[in-house]
Design an enzyme around this catalytic site. Sequence first.
Site, PDB file in Angstrom:
ATOM      1  NE  ARG A  29      -0.875   7.057   0.513  1.00 37.74           N
ATOM      2  CZ  ARG A  29       0.115   6.194   0.513  1.00 37.74           C
ATOM      3  NH1 ARG A  29       1.253   6.750   0.358  1.00 37.74           N
ATOM      4  NH2 ARG A  29      -0.299   5.035   0.691  1.00 37.74           N
ATOM      5  CG  HIS A  30      -5.549   7.203   2.871  1.00 35.30           C
ATOM      6  ND1 HIS A  30      -4.521   6.446   3.734  1.00 35.30           N
ATOM      7  CD2 HIS A  30      -5.532   6.885   1.782  1.00 35.30           C
ATOM      8  CE1 HIS A  30      -4.195   5.554   2.907  1.00 35.30           C
ATOM      9  NE2 HIS A  30      -4.913   5.749   1.884  1.00 35.30           N
ATOM     10  CG  ASN A  36      -1.051   2.823   4.011  1.00 31.17           C
ATOM     11  OD1 ASN A  36      -1.612   3.358   4.587  1.00 31.17           O
ATOM     12  ND2 ASN A  36      -1.201   2.081   2.998  1.00 31.17           N
ATOM     13  CD  GLU A 107      -4.803   3.850  -4.489  1.00 30.21           C
ATOM     14  OE1 GLU A 107      -4.946   4.353  -5.444  1.00 30.21           O
ATOM     15  OE2 GLU A 107      -3.782   3.994  -3.839  1.00 30.21           O
ATOM     16  CE1 TYR A 110      -3.173  -1.749  -7.421  1.00 36.09           C
ATOM     17  CE2 TYR A 110      -4.242  -0.936  -5.343  1.00 36.09           C
ATOM     18  CZ  TYR A 110      -3.204  -0.546  -6.331  1.00 36.09           C
ATOM     19  OH  TYR A 110      -2.760   0.646  -6.481  1.00 36.09           O
TER      20      TYR A 110
END
Length: 250
Positions: A29-30, A36, A107, A110
């Site tokens: 994962r990045h 974040n 990802e 959304y």
Amino acid sequence: MNILHLLFGIIFLFSQQAMAKEIDIYLIRHGQTMFNLTGQVQGWSDSPLTEKGIFQAKAAGRGVAKVAFTTAFSSDAGRARKTAQLILAENKTASKPPVVELAALREWGYGGFEGKDDAELWQPLFDSKQVEFRKDWSTWERFTSLMSDREIADAIARNDKTGMAEDYAHITARLREGINQVIKETDARGGGNSLVVSHGSAIPTILALFTPEQYHGESIGNASLTILHYSDGIFTLKTAGDTRYLEEQK
């Protein structure tokens, strides 16, 4: 004698082809990003790595520094691309393949929730399962034990007033396509190890797709390492969400 030579040649050819199908996919994962840190929804939208995220990516690189990669891939998000580049910059082997960007490894999308506060997206879903939503994600595993990926993705798609959020069928179709391309391109180069940098919801979905009986919802933190082994059409989960090399390098 000529027939024997021919038979041995055929056997050798098939054995070489079988060997070429042995692939280890290093799913990472990045590193931590600005979104974040600020608690904003980040799917197809992007934000840069923080100083901590850069440190995490470099630490991940040092953790796999002795692994010779045949191929390297990332999603087309800047945070994934930068993480992959930082990982390969730490590599100590003679094999440093270029990073190939695959939109299929993105990802979850959304939609209208992108960039908004995490609570706006997640609070209604957590409430539906009577689980407290916390910004530190400490109740995430409790929540996901009550609501499947399919239910989560489809609920987000229903709740998105713009209609742009991906449903589960679309997410899984493209992630399956992405991993199949990783396998195809790595196999064409003789197999071996492939670096794949993706995302915190995408990686668990990949595991649920390809190793449903082996993945038990382990947390996939920033810069964590997950290894999938592939051989003759069969995937085996070797490790999930490993962050030991991050702890060791603090």
